[in-house]
Design a protein around this motif. Structure first.
Motif, PDB file in Angstrom:
ATOM      1  N   UNK A  31       3.274   9.391  27.009  1.00 23.83           N
ATOM      2  CA  UNK A  31       4.588   8.841  26.680  1.00 23.83           C
ATOM      3  C   UNK A  31       5.568   9.931  26.274  1.00 23.83           C
ATOM      4  N   UNK A  32       5.056  11.074  25.791  1.00 22.79           N
ATOM      5  CA  UNK A  32       5.948  12.066  25.217  1.00 22.79           C
ATOM      6  C   UNK A  32       7.036  12.581  26.178  1.00 22.79           C
ATOM      7  N   UNK A  33       6.684  12.967  27.437  1.00 18.24           N
ATOM      8  CA  UNK A  33       7.759  13.477  28.310  1.00 18.24           C
ATOM      9  C   UNK A  33       8.881  12.465  28.505  1.00 18.24           C
TER      10      UNK A  33
ATOM     11  N   UNK B 116      10.458  10.818  26.414  1.00 17.92           N
ATOM     12  CA  UNK B 116      11.540  10.913  25.432  1.00 17.92           C
ATOM     13  C   UNK B 116      12.213  12.289  25.452  1.00 17.92           C
ATOM     14  N   UNK B 117      11.733  13.181  26.319  1.00 16.24           N
ATOM     15  CA  UNK B 117      12.363  14.496  26.430  1.00 16.24           C
ATOM     16  C   UNK B 117      13.603  14.411  27.305  1.00 16.24           C
TER      17      UNK B 117
END
Lengths: 275, 312
Positions: free
Chosen positions: B129-131, B133-134
């Motif tokens: 999921x992290x990318x 929100x980048x």
């Protein structure tokens, strides 16, 4: 059952590979950012022999990243506060107060949700120029509010719809004005939704590049993301410093993500499960 | 609580006429308050979202430069169709629409695995999921380093004996590269939406199918897909909107539309015509086309998916 377990373990291989593919780009960039220019040119892949934090100092102080960072912080903070204020006010009215045109307003919100910024950016830039708001913080903040307000209203309305009307009625009977109900009941009760949608709005604004590029053209007004794009040209022969700048821009996102992961996922999925 | 309200009403309203006066008095401030509460939002949404849309459509029928403000009919649209760069942009939209099933299937499958409790599911979810929100600017910057001709991706290819690829410099490859990076950066978003959909599924159905000996493929096709039809529909539409409207940052950082205009998308074309070429009216025409494309593709998808999921 045996097949199920085999499938599980078979799935592990591609999933682990994908996880590595997701993390590696960030690890690589961190490694680059910690190298000296000399080390980078010699070998860009090898782990850095010694962490070289000067690149971060260079990017922060001399490349203008600190200025961009502050600019972004100002714009994002103001935009999010306004978004939450307007969104909760409208969400409360749409979910609990009967008034003419409430349905039309909700539909207009949904319609606006599907109008991408690219479609309205030309007339918007002209309007902003006409109002003297181009290249000013109020202009940029207003554009962010306009861009993310439909989403904010939508989420706040659906959250507030779950609050029983009895609570509002009881407070009204106790002599509370509608505004009193908003301030003393709806704002505190809405806190979880306000947090979720606020975090997501903040990420959207922080990550934006197109709106800022269009409405804040002068160099001293660059937001962080616009600044990063200009860094690329400025430091084309000093990639470690560029990488350090990119990481500085990513750190606040990482922190927000680690702290609010659940809230972000909630806000992202709210539209899917309720729409 | 309703009881209490009735009690208060009957107490204060001794006669029927005083009740109606009371009610009228009470309704008015409530209405007024509602209008006060929504007024700023209405002002912002109408003034800065809906009105500009109309202005833009209207503006697309006027001229640029010497013909500024003059009605030119469909001239801008004719010019768009003649412009090879805009044609590339439309062709690239077509390409993205073709890639759409892939962009939906990847997070869908991953969500299925996570739902079936692959070991380490929570960690995978957090990592994937992290990318999402980048910022595209950060993602694009990182990938320009990774995909450089002498960068790590090509180095990895070399170690397994493959030829290096000019990921961002080859006109035949660049658009696929940018689209792939976009999918890398956003599949986590769709994954989370899918997982939320799975949470609403009746897990006994899946367990029953599996104890009956159904293969994973069958479970996906006959239990999960029909059960998640609304989620799938939502992911299709949002993924398409994402592809058509949130790749600007990547294009701006990674290719600037190049090489030779090969990675233009309508949104980048609009930006160039508005910001660099000083052709706002032409840009407005491109905006209108983009809006229509999104409308058509979105409605077509919903119609198709409705049909497909009804058959099951």
């Amino acid at each position: 059952m045996r097949t199920a377990r085999t499938t599980r373990w078979l799935a592990t291989v591609p999933m682990a590979a994908l996880a590595v593919a997701t993390v590696y780009p960030l690890v690589f960039t961190t490694n680059v950012a910690l190298k000296t220019r000399h080390d980078y040119i010699l070998d860009r892949f090898a782990p850095t022999p010694a962490a070289h934090w000067d690149n971060f100092a260079e990017a922060w102080a001399n490349a203008g990243v600190s200025q961009y960072f502050v600019n972004s912080l100002i714009a994002v903070t103001c935009a999010v506060v306004l978004l939450l204020l307007l969104g909760s006010m409208a969400g409360f009215a749409l979910s609990h107060l009967p008034f003419r045109g409430s349905r039309a307003l909700f539909l207009a919100c949904l319609a606006a949700l599907f109008i991408p910024f690219q479609v309205i950016m030309v007339p918007l830039a002209r309007t902003m120029t006409g109002m003297g708001l181009i290249d000013t913080y109020p202009g940029l903040i207003l554009a962010y509010v306009a861009q993310f307000l439909p989403f904010t209203i939508y989420l706040m309305t659906s959250y507030y719809s779950g609050i029983p009307a009895d609570i509002v009625d009881a407070a009204r009977i106790d002599g509370s004005s509608v505004y009193g109900v908003y301030r003393r009941i709806m704002l505190p009760l809405g806190a979880p939704a306000l947090l979720s949608v606020g975090v997501l709005d903040a990420l959207f604004c922080w990550n934006d590049v197109l709106i800022a590029l269009l409405l804040m053209p002068s160099a001293q007004h660059r937001t962080l993301m616009v600044g990063i794009t200009s860094l690329r040209g400025q430091y084309s022969d000093d990639i470690p410093t560029f990488a350090a700048g990119v990481l500085i821009a990513a750190v606040p996102i990482l922190v927000v993500y680690l702290v609010f992961q659940r809230q972000i996922a909630d806000a992202v999925t709210a539209g899917a499960t309720k729409g | 609580m309703t009881g209490a309200r009735l009690l208060v009403r009957s107490e204060s309203g001794r006669t029927s006429s005083s009740t109606s006066i009371n009610r009228a008095r009470r309704v008015r401030p409530e209405r007024l308050a509602a209008y006060v509460l929504v007024a700023p939002s209405v002002l912002v949404i109408v003034g800065l979202r809906l009105w500009p849309l109309l202005l833009g459509v209207n503006f697309s029928f006027t001229g640029d430069g010497d013909r500024d403000g003059l009605a030119v009919g469909l001239d801008n649209y004719a010019e768009l169709l003649r412009d090879p760069v805009f044609r590339i942009a439309l062709r690239n939209v077509g390409l993205l629409v073709l890639l759409l099933p892939v962009a939906v299937a990847i997070p869908g499958l991953l969500a299925t695995f996570l739902y079936l409790r692959v070991p380490g599911a929570r960690l995978y979810r957090a990592v994937y999921f992290f990318p999402a929100v980048l910022s595209p600017v950060i993602v694009g910057s990182i990938f320009t380093l990774l995909l450089a001709y002498d960068g790590p991706v090509n180095a990895a290819l070399k170690t397994v004996g493959l030829e290096p690829v000019d990921w961002l410099g080859d006109p035949g490859v660049a658009m696929f590269t940018v689209a792939a990076v976009h999918i890398w950066a956003t599949f986590g978003m769709a994954l989370v939406v899918f997982l939320a959909g799975f949470a609403t599924l009746d897990s006994t159905l899946i367990d029953a199918a599996r104890t009956d000996g159904a293969a994973l493929r069958q479970v996906i096709w006959h239990v999960i897909v029909p059960g998640l039809s609304r989620t799938i529909q939502f992911v299709f539409v949002t993924t398409m909107i994402g592809m058509l409207t949130s790749m600007f940052g990547l294009l701006y950082v990674m290719t600037s539309g190049g090489p030779g205009g090969a990675t233009y998308l309508p949104e980048y074309y609009i930006w160039i015509q508005q910001g660099q070429m000083n052709r706002p009216a032409l840009a407005s025409a491109a905006s209108t086309v983009l809006f229509l494309v999104m409308l058509v593709v979105g409605l077509a998808q919903i119609a198709l998916l409705r049909k497909a999921t009804r058959e099951d």
